[in-house]
Design an enzyme around this catalytic site. Structure first.
Site, PDB file in Angstrom:
ATOM      1  CE  LYS A  73      -5.033   1.257   1.886  1.00 12.07           C
ATOM      2  NZ  LYS A  73      -4.176   0.565   0.858  1.00 12.07           N
ATOM      3  CD  GLU A  79       4.845   1.694  15.211  1.00 15.26           C
ATOM      4  OE1 GLU A  79       6.057   2.097  15.021  1.00 15.26           O
ATOM      5  OE2 GLU A  79       4.497   1.360  16.398  1.00 15.26           O
ATOM      6  CB  CYS A  81      10.430   0.939   9.131  1.00 19.62           C
ATOM      7  SG  CYS A  81      10.020  -0.655  10.224  1.00 19.62           S
ATOM      8  CD  GLU A 135      12.159   4.904   5.431  1.00 21.96           C
ATOM      9  OE1 GLU A 135      11.147   5.436   5.162  1.00 21.96           O
ATOM     10  OE2 GLU A 135      12.169   4.102   6.357  1.00 21.96           O
TER      11      GLU A 135
HETATM   12  P1  NAD Z   1       3.017   4.342   2.155  1.00 23.17           P
HETATM   13  O1  NAD Z   1       2.844   5.265   3.394  1.00 23.17           O
HETATM   14  O2  NAD Z   1       3.034   4.714   0.824  1.00 23.17           O
HETATM   15  O3  NAD Z   1       1.525   3.177   2.162  1.00 23.17           O
HETATM   16  C1  NAD Z   1       1.191   2.586   3.470  1.00 23.17           C
HETATM   17  C2  NAD Z   1      -0.198   2.332   3.377  1.00 23.17           C
HETATM   18  O4  NAD Z   1      -1.043   3.827   3.361  1.00 23.17           O
HETATM   19  C3  NAD Z   1      -0.842   1.659   1.941  1.00 23.17           C
HETATM   20  O5  NAD Z   1      -1.699   0.891   2.230  1.00 23.17           O
HETATM   21  C4  NAD Z   1      -1.301   3.044   1.138  1.00 23.17           C
HETATM   22  O6  NAD Z   1      -2.071   2.464   0.411  1.00 23.17           O
HETATM   23  C5  NAD Z   1      -1.823   3.781   2.236  1.00 23.17           C
HETATM   24  N1  NAD Z   1      -2.071   5.146   2.118  1.00 23.17           N
HETATM   25  C6  NAD Z   1      -1.556   5.839   1.121  1.00 23.17           C
HETATM   26  N2  NAD Z   1      -1.925   7.161   1.057  1.00 23.17           N
HETATM   27  C7  NAD Z   1      -2.843   7.142   2.092  1.00 23.17           C
HETATM   28  C8  NAD Z   1      -3.619   8.258   2.412  1.00 23.17           C
HETATM   29  N3  NAD Z   1      -3.488   9.551   2.072  1.00 23.17           N
HETATM   30  N4  NAD Z   1      -4.770   7.869   3.709  1.00 23.17           N
HETATM   31  C9  NAD Z   1      -4.518   6.893   3.998  1.00 23.17           C
HETATM   32  N5  NAD Z   1      -3.896   5.658   3.529  1.00 23.17           N
HETATM   33  C10 NAD Z   1      -3.003   6.091   2.627  1.00 23.17           C
HETATM   34  O7  NAD Z   1       4.091   3.444   2.501  1.00 23.17           O
HETATM   35  P2  NAD Z   1       4.737   2.106   1.788  1.00 23.17           P
HETATM   36  O8  NAD Z   1       5.416   2.553   0.611  1.00 23.17           O
HETATM   37  O9  NAD Z   1       3.513   0.998   1.532  1.00 23.17           O
HETATM   38  O10 NAD Z   1       5.641   1.287   2.685  1.00 23.17           O
HETATM   39  C11 NAD Z   1       6.958   1.684   2.990  1.00 23.17           C
HETATM   40  C12 NAD Z   1       7.127   2.906   3.992  1.00 23.17           C
HETATM   41  O11 NAD Z   1       6.624   2.086   5.346  1.00 23.17           O
HETATM   42  C13 NAD Z   1       8.552   3.222   4.482  1.00 23.17           C
HETATM   43  O12 NAD Z   1       8.460   4.555   4.834  1.00 23.17           O
HETATM   44  C14 NAD Z   1       8.790   2.443   5.828  1.00 23.17           C
HETATM   45  O13 NAD Z   1       9.797   2.980   6.635  1.00 23.17           O
HETATM   46  C15 NAD Z   1       7.397   2.440   6.292  1.00 23.17           C
HETATM   47  N6  NAD Z   1       7.275   1.305   7.424  1.00 23.17           N
HETATM   48  C16 NAD Z   1       7.330   1.629   8.732  1.00 23.17           C
HETATM   49  C17 NAD Z   1       7.262   0.361   9.765  1.00 23.17           C
HETATM   50  C18 NAD Z   1       7.306   0.874  10.989  1.00 23.17           C
HETATM   51  O14 NAD Z   1       6.917  -0.222  11.665  1.00 23.17           O
HETATM   52  N7  NAD Z   1       7.627   2.034  11.679  1.00 23.17           N
HETATM   53  C19 NAD Z   1       7.362  -0.646   9.151  1.00 23.17           C
HETATM   54  C20 NAD Z   1       7.109  -0.850   7.943  1.00 23.17           C
HETATM   55  C21 NAD Z   1       7.426   0.096   6.919  1.00 23.17           C
END
Ligand code: NAD
Length: 473
Positions: free
Chosen positions: A169, A244, A278, A377
């Site tokens: 997803k 992550e 991140c 963040e």
């Molecule tokens: P997000 O958490 O909003 O979304 C990530 C994914 O989760 C998307 O596909 C979203 O549709 C899905 N999602 C949202 N709500 C959900 C739920 N209730 N159940 C299941 N899935 C759900 O994050 P984002 O805005 O897409 O990405 C940015 C964030 O990702 C930042 O906080 C960043 O630090 C983090 N990030 C972490 C890493 C790492 O490896 N540690 C790498 C890249 C980004």
């Protein structure tokens, strides 16, 4: 206009059952460039069912077969490099230099995982027991928008290496990149159901995947808030969960650092991926004895960071991915000023001559670690200088965070830097460098996540040990 209305289930592109439409944008202009029809709960369940049907046969495949699949997938994604590059720039706004990495990394992820698999010991002897590492089952792979193809391919590569089938997803904001990746993966000709890709909303498709009884494993990359929601949703069925999540990484400049080398590393660490990383080093810890020097050099370096047209090779910082993300970063800049941080470069508003979701590369100093901009963040090009008195205080500030994903230590004395690095609570600490090693584990302490990706730790996380004891073992 790009119109995307199919998802990928059981080896076929099918029209989504979901009917909700979601606009795609070019973040460099704000213009609508396409529309995607989002999958819904029923689509998610169909994808899970297909992955479940494919699991028994796939889980019995051997190493050689999976290694061959991984190379076919790598070749297939490499063949779509130009299309993907275009989409990464248009849909995500990655500057051309970063975009090149973003389209090569997914290919490398398949190849590196094939190499890892070749040496991975699935069968081990422990005492009198024969221990085999068994694939967990259907894996739900949920990914963010800031490196769409890399996360899809990296997670899928590991699932395949382990013998797990997958339901992926991706973020709804990356639908065009996902479409190209899906077409490429389809062209590799793997068995139907082995992987399924459903672009839909997190609170609908993601929620089904995180709670469904037929999903054994979740590998999630995204925000800490969503990670916690997934962990809660996964608890009822005791899924194995890898998270992550976010970070607030410290870059510790020690007082013996050669600043001509340290400052460029620190500024790159902060502004990589337009600050939407991140692992971004967003807290620059500076010894008070050299504060003025560090402030002056960092200010000059930040002022030289070019923010603008992602197709211009000189651009370092592209637009934020969405208006929401732009507004979020603007809010943090305002909060920084309100809480008393001193603005050295950038500030609220857009860089001159831009109209999309661009942020001015911003530098604050006199930041205390209890200020909002030092604790939360931001996920944009905003760097904060935090002064410290001595090494002990630097380590204390570095560790005074709910996160623990990555850290950077910059020093003229590598033995000293290493001693400091050993005391920082983070999944990775980089000494005088911005290097990456795909064999090393990646992941966070504390609220930066649970578990590790990459290397053998990453593969372990898709497997469960099973011991045979007694006669004939
Ligand atoms: P997000 O958490 O909003 O979304 C990530 C994914 O989760 C998307 O596909 C979203 O549709 C899905 N999602 C949202 N709500 C959900 C739920 N209730 N159940 C299941 N899935 C759900 O994050 P984002 O805005 O897409 O990405 C940015 C964030 O990702 C930042 O906080 C960043 O630090 C983090 N990030 C972490 C890493 C790492 O490896 N540690 C790498 C890249 C980004």
């Amino acid at each position: 206009m790009h119109s995307i209305d199919t998802i990928y289930i059981d080896g076929r592109f099918v029209t989504a059952h979901g009917t909700e439409l979601f606009d795609l944008h070019n973040p460099a202009t704000g213009a609508v460039t396409g529309r995607v029809r989002l999958a819904d709960e029923e689509d998610a369940r169909a994808a899970i069912a297909a992955a479940k049907r494919a699991f028994p046969a796939f889980s019995r495949t051997g190493k050689a077969e999976r290694i061959d699949m991984l190379h076919r997938l790598a070749d297939a994604v490499a063949a779509r490099r130009d299309d993907l590059l275009d989409a990464v720039i248009d849909e995500y706004g990655a500057p051309a230099s970063r975009a090149a990495f973003m389209v090569d990394h997914p290919v490398n992820a398949f190849r590196e995982t094939a190499e890892l698999l070749a040496d991975y010991p699935f069968l081990r002897r422990m005492g009198t027991a024969a221990v085999s590492m068994e694939p967990l089952g259907v894996a739900g792979l949920i990914t963010p928008w800031n490196s769409n193809a890399g996360f899809i391919c990296g997670k899928l590569a590991t699932a395949i290496a382990a013998g797990c089938t997958a339901v992926i997803k991706p973020s709804e904001m990356s639908a065009r990149q996902t479409q190209i990746v899906t077409e490429a993966l389809h062209a590799a000709g793997l068995a139907p159901g082995l992987f399924n890709i459903v672009t839909g909303r997190g609170d609908r498709v993601g929620a089904v995947i995180s709670s469904h009884a037929d999903v054994a494993k979740i590998s999630f990359t995204g925000s800490t808030a969503t990670g916690k929601a997934i962990l809660r949703a996964a608890a009822d069925t005791l899924k194995r969960v890898t998270l992550e999540l976010g970070g607030k990484s410290p870059t510790v400049i020690l007082d013996d650092a050669d600043l001509s080398q340290a400052i460029p590393i620190a500024v790159n660490a902060a502004f990589m991926n337009s600050g939407q990383a991140c692992i971004a080093g967003t807290r620059l810890l500076a010894p008070r004895s050299r504060l003025a020097e560090i402030e002056a050099l960092t200010k000059a370096a930040v002022e030289a960071v070019r923010a603008g047209d992602p197709r211009d090779p000189a651009t370092i910082v592209g637009p934020m991915v969405s208006r929401t993300q732009w507004e979020r970063v603007q809010r943090y800049i305002r909060v920084g000023i309100e809480e008393g941080a001193v603005l050295l470069a950038g500030g609220a508003g857009r860089p001159d001559g831009t109209e999309g979701w661009f942020v001015r590369p911003t530098l604050f100093t006199a930041v205390r670690n209890d200020m909002t901009i030092a604790r939360e963040e931001i996920f944009g090009p905003v760097l904060s200088i935090l002064p410290y008195e001595d090494e002990e205080e630097a380590i204390a500030i570095a560790n005074d965070t709910v996160y623990g994903l990555q850290a950077y230590v910059l020093s003229g004395d590598t033995a000293r830097a290493r001693r400091v690095a050993e005391r920082i609570v983070a999944g990775r600490v980089l000494i005088n460098s911005l290097t990456h090693d795909p064999k090393a584990p990646f992941g966070g302490f504390k609220q930066s996540g649970i578990g590790r990706e990459y290397g053998s730790f990453g593969l372990d996380a898709f497997l469960e040990p099973k011991a045979l004891l007694g006669e004939g073992v």
